[in-house]
Design a protein around this motif. Structure first.
Motif, PDB file in Angstrom:
ATOM      1  N   SER A   1       0.855  -1.179   0.000  1.00  0.00           N
ATOM      2  CA  SER A   1       0.000   0.000   0.000  1.00  0.00           C
ATOM      3  C   SER A   1       0.897   1.237   0.000  1.00  0.00           C
ATOM      4  CB  SER A   1      -0.901   0.020   1.249  1.00  0.00           C
ATOM      5  OG  SER A   1      -0.140   0.325   2.416  1.00  0.00           O
ATOM      6  N   MET A   2       0.277   2.389  -0.075  1.00  0.00           N
ATOM      7  CA  MET A   2       1.029   3.640   0.027  1.00  0.00           C
ATOM      8  C   MET A   2       1.837   3.710   1.318  1.00  0.00           C
ATOM      9  SD  MET A   2      -1.697   6.487  -1.278  1.00  0.00           S
ATOM     10  CE  MET A   2      -1.921   6.867  -3.014  1.00  0.00           C
ATOM     11  N   PHE A   3       1.331   3.087   2.383  1.00  0.00           N
ATOM     12  CA  PHE A   3       1.998   3.137   3.682  1.00  0.00           C
ATOM     13  C   PHE A   3       2.902   1.926   3.934  1.00  0.00           C
ATOM     14  CE2 PHE A   3      -1.420   6.011   5.859  1.00  0.00           C
ATOM     15  CZ  PHE A   3      -0.895   7.100   5.196  1.00  0.00           C
ATOM     16  N   ASP A   4       2.954   0.996   3.011  1.00  0.00           N
ATOM     17  CA  ASP A   4       3.824  -0.176   3.167  1.00  0.00           C
ATOM     18  C   ASP A   4       4.361  -0.560   1.796  1.00  0.00           C
ATOM     19  OD1 ASP A   4       5.131  -2.536   3.696  1.00  0.00           O
ATOM     20  OD2 ASP A   4       3.568  -3.350   4.990  1.00  0.00           O
ATOM     21  N   ARG A   5       5.563  -0.083   1.490  1.00  0.00           N
ATOM     22  CA  ARG A   5       6.121  -0.220   0.146  1.00  0.00           C
ATOM     23  C   ARG A   5       7.356  -1.118   0.117  1.00  0.00           C
ATOM     24  NH1 ARG A   5       6.336   5.882  -2.123  1.00  0.00           N
ATOM     25  NH2 ARG A   5       6.831   4.716  -4.025  1.00  0.00           N
ATOM     26  N   ALA A   6       7.498  -1.964   1.115  1.00  0.00           N
ATOM     27  CA  ALA A   6       8.707  -2.780   1.225  1.00  0.00           C
ATOM     28  C   ALA A   6       8.928  -3.660  -0.006  1.00  0.00           C
ATOM     29  CB  ALA A   6       8.635  -3.645   2.487  1.00  0.00           C
ATOM     30  N   VAL A   7       7.857  -4.115  -0.647  1.00  0.00           N
ATOM     31  CA  VAL A   7       8.005  -5.048  -1.772  1.00  0.00           C
ATOM     32  C   VAL A   7       8.646  -4.399  -2.992  1.00  0.00           C
ATOM     33  CG1 VAL A   7       6.053  -6.449  -1.046  1.00  0.00           C
ATOM     34  CG2 VAL A   7       5.692  -4.591  -2.689  1.00  0.00           C
ATOM     35  N   GLU A   8       8.649  -3.079  -3.055  1.00  0.00           N
ATOM     36  CA  GLU A   8       9.202  -2.410  -4.230  1.00  0.00           C
ATOM     37  C   GLU A   8      10.694  -2.658  -4.388  1.00  0.00           C
ATOM     38  OE1 GLU A   8       6.096   1.377  -4.415  1.00  0.00           O
ATOM     39  OE2 GLU A   8       8.167   1.691  -3.755  1.00  0.00           O
ATOM     40  N   ALA A   9      11.377  -2.892  -3.282  1.00  0.00           N
ATOM     41  CA  ALA A   9      12.838  -3.051  -3.332  1.00  0.00           C
ATOM     42  C   ALA A   9      13.254  -4.359  -3.991  1.00  0.00           C
ATOM     43  CB  ALA A   9      13.425  -2.955  -1.926  1.00  0.00           C
ATOM     44  N   GLU A  10      12.648  -5.493  -3.578  1.00  0.00           N
ATOM     45  CA  GLU A  10      13.089  -6.789  -4.088  1.00  0.00           C
ATOM     46  C   GLU A  10      11.955  -7.692  -4.546  1.00  0.00           C
ATOM     47  OE1 GLU A  10      16.651  -8.693  -2.080  1.00  0.00           O
ATOM     48  OE2 GLU A  10      15.971  -7.372  -0.456  1.00  0.00           O
ATOM     49  N   SER A  11      10.915  -7.832  -3.757  1.00  0.00           N
ATOM     50  CA  SER A  11       9.903  -8.852  -4.024  1.00  0.00           C
ATOM     51  C   SER A  11       9.162  -8.626  -5.334  1.00  0.00           C
ATOM     52  CB  SER A  11       8.909  -8.913  -2.866  1.00  0.00           C
ATOM     53  OG  SER A  11       9.548  -9.305  -1.674  1.00  0.00           O
ATOM     54  N   LEU A  12       8.791  -7.393  -5.627  1.00  0.00           N
ATOM     55  CA  LEU A  12       8.057  -7.098  -6.855  1.00  0.00           C
ATOM     56  C   LEU A  12       8.918  -7.326  -8.096  1.00  0.00           C
ATOM     57  CD1 LEU A  12       5.438  -6.156  -8.146  1.00  0.00           C
ATOM     58  CD2 LEU A  12       6.054  -3.798  -7.591  1.00  0.00           C
ATOM     59  N   PRO A  13      10.132  -6.778  -8.149  1.00  0.00           N
ATOM     60  CA  PRO A  13      10.964  -7.057  -9.333  1.00  0.00           C
ATOM     61  C   PRO A  13      11.362  -8.522  -9.462  1.00  0.00           C
ATOM     62  CG  PRO A  13      12.166  -5.704  -7.724  1.00  0.00           C
ATOM     63  CD  PRO A  13      10.748  -5.745  -7.283  1.00  0.00           C
ATOM     64  N   LEU A  14      11.516  -9.224  -8.342  1.00  0.00           N
ATOM     65  CA  LEU A  14      11.886 -10.629  -8.398  1.00  0.00           C
ATOM     66  C   LEU A  14      10.753 -11.450  -9.010  1.00  0.00           C
ATOM     67  CD1 LEU A  14      14.037 -12.747  -7.645  1.00  0.00           C
ATOM     68  CD2 LEU A  14      12.902 -12.976  -5.424  1.00  0.00           C
ATOM     69  N   ALA A  15       9.535 -11.188  -8.607  1.00  0.00           N
ATOM     70  CA  ALA A  15       8.395 -11.897  -9.190  1.00  0.00           C
ATOM     71  C   ALA A  15       8.330 -11.653 -10.691  1.00  0.00           C
ATOM     72  CB  ALA A  15       7.097 -11.451  -8.517  1.00  0.00           C
ATOM     73  N   ALA A  16       8.533 -10.408 -11.100  1.00  0.00           N
ATOM     74  CA  ALA A  16       8.494 -10.083 -12.527  1.00  0.00           C
ATOM     75  C   ALA A  16       9.611 -10.809 -13.279  1.00  0.00           C
ATOM     76  CB  ALA A  16       8.611  -8.580 -12.722  1.00  0.00           C
ATOM     77  N   GLU A  17      10.768 -10.920 -12.667  1.00  0.00           N
ATOM     78  CA  GLU A  17      11.903 -11.606 -13.294  1.00  0.00           C
ATOM     79  C   GLU A  17      11.550 -13.049 -13.644  1.00  0.00           C
ATOM     80  OE1 GLU A  17      16.342 -13.241 -11.961  1.00  0.00           O
ATOM     81  OE2 GLU A  17      15.443 -11.548 -10.869  1.00  0.00           O
ATOM     82  N   TYR A  18      10.770 -13.698 -12.776  1.00  0.00           N
ATOM     83  CA  TYR A  18      10.421 -15.100 -12.994  1.00  0.00           C
ATOM     84  C   TYR A  18       9.054 -15.286 -13.645  1.00  0.00           C
ATOM     85  CZ  TYR A  18      14.545 -16.745 -10.544  1.00  0.00           C
ATOM     86  OH  TYR A  18      15.850 -17.025 -10.199  1.00  0.00           O
ATOM     87  N   GLY A  19       8.460 -14.207 -14.086  1.00  0.00           N
ATOM     88  CA  GLY A  19       7.185 -14.307 -14.786  1.00  0.00           C
ATOM     89  C   GLY A  19       5.995 -14.589 -13.905  1.00  0.00           C
ATOM     90  N   SER A  20       6.124 -14.316 -12.617  1.00  0.00           N
ATOM     91  CA  SER A  20       5.014 -14.520 -11.694  1.00  0.00           C
ATOM     92  C   SER A  20       4.136 -13.281 -11.652  1.00  0.00           C
ATOM     93  CB  SER A  20       5.540 -14.815 -10.286  1.00  0.00           C
ATOM     94  OG  SER A  20       4.483 -14.844  -9.332  1.00  0.00           O
ATOM     95  N   GLY A  21       2.831 -13.484 -11.632  1.00  0.00           N
ATOM     96  CA  GLY A  21       1.934 -12.363 -11.389  1.00  0.00           C
ATOM     97  C   GLY A  21       2.109 -11.866  -9.968  1.00  0.00           C
TER      98      GLY A  21
END
Length: 335
Positions: free
Chosen positions: A201-221
């Motif tokens: 959320s706007m108040f919890d953006r921790a996934v932007e650093a690693e988790s979101l790009p990592l999922a995209a790297e492996y083709g995960s939604g």
């Protein structure tokens, strides 16, 4: 708002929703999915829960997100959802994406709440019985428990697909190191990770650093839960903590201490941007999560048809100007 109960789902339901392919798969999910974490348990109003499911489906929400421990009492959200399906949606199962998860505490003893093969296999069988389903469309490992080898958990998920108990598999809240192991193992087995579920959320953006790009790297939604920060990104707390709100009650989800002056002030300022956009704060907060092209869907929770209707209005204004995004960033950097 009183929702008129139809005997048949709305014929124009798919015109009311936008859909997006989930990662590198052929499966589309609605931009807004309905979560049954709260408000669908045995302590809640069954008629209201039924109305919300009907309203959701009538507006193109095809994805319903469960977990074995959702309630309270644990398991009752699955039981109630199964009853709603049986009583109202005979013949519509193939138009729905139904997900569940296992891994958090569910029953007594050493096998009732971890990510072991023992727990996951028992859990999915129990969840299928509670819902009355033959299979789940998506089944998640709800968490990395810090003890069970990731390989044991992921092999169990792979076997669940091969046994026909789920069509797809996903992970939820995995740290990046364990997520990478999971993605690699699933890919090698020919059962890729369809989707990754994280708090965002706007108040919890921790996934932007690693988790979101990592999922995209492996083709995960990627699908976000708690996009409204448990209500902090609505108008509910703009003037403090109201009586009867989640933060005013003893809760393991939103503590009074989390409603800080900094977040309240940020929400007030964000509300002004939303007002200029012609949206409520909640609508803008959902649109903001969906702004990222890597985001497949966002899970909303609702306690009434009114709340759900408000959330769906976010789809009417998903675009942001550069000025709006910059203004939002200036506010959020102070939180």
């Amino acid at each position: 708002m009183d929702y008129p109960l139809n005997n048949q789902p709305a014929t124009d339901r798919y015109d009311r929703m936008q859909y997006k392919y989930c990662g590198k798969s052929g499966l589309q999910l609605p931009l807004i999915s309905l979560g049954l974490w709260h408000n669908f348990g045995s302590v809640d109003n069954f008629s209201v829960a039924t109305d919300m499911i009907k309203y959701a489906f009538d507006h193109g929400i095809t994805h319903f997100d469960l977990a074995n421990n959702y309630g309270p009492v644990p398991g009752s959200a699955e039981t109630n959802f199964g009853r709603i399906l049986k009583e109202n949606f005979q013949g519509y199962r193939d138009e729905m994406i139904i997900s569940s998860k296992a891994g958090h505490d569910m029953w007594a003893g050493p096998y009732g709440g971890n990510s072991s093969r023992k727990n996951l296999m028992a859990s999915i069988d129990q969840s299928l019985r509670r819902t009355g389903l033959e299979y789940f469309d998506i089944f998640y490992s709800h968490r990395y428990d810090g003890v069970t080898p990731v390989e044991e958990t992921i092999q169990t998920l792979i076997d669940i697909v091969k046994q026909g108990k789920a069509l797809y598999i996903g992970i939820s809240k995995y740290p990046p190191l364990q997520a990478r192991i999971a993605y690699e193992m699933m890919a090698k087995a020919g059962v890729p990770c369809l989707i990754s579920q994280y708090r965002y959320s706007m108040f919890d953006r921790a996934v932007e650093a690693e988790s979101l790009p990592l999922a995209a790297e492996y083709g995960s939604g990627f699908i976000a839960f708690s996009p409204l920060a448990q209500g902090l990104l609505t108008d509910k707390y703009l003037n403090g903590i109201p009586e009867g709100s989640r933060a005013a009650r003893p809760s393991t989800f939103l503590q009074r201490s989390q409603v800080t002056p900094e977040k309240v002030e940020a929400a007030r300022q964000l509300n002004e941007i939303a007002r200029h956009r012609g949206q409520t704060l909640a609508e803008m907060a959902l649109a903001w999560v969906l702004r990222d092209e890597r985001m497949t869907s966002v899970i909303v929770g609702a306690s009434s048809v009114n709340q759900l209707a408000d959330n769906l209005q976010a789809l009417n204004q998903l675009e942001f100007t550069a000025e709006e995004l910059n203004g939002i960033e200036r506010i959020l950097c102070k939180v």
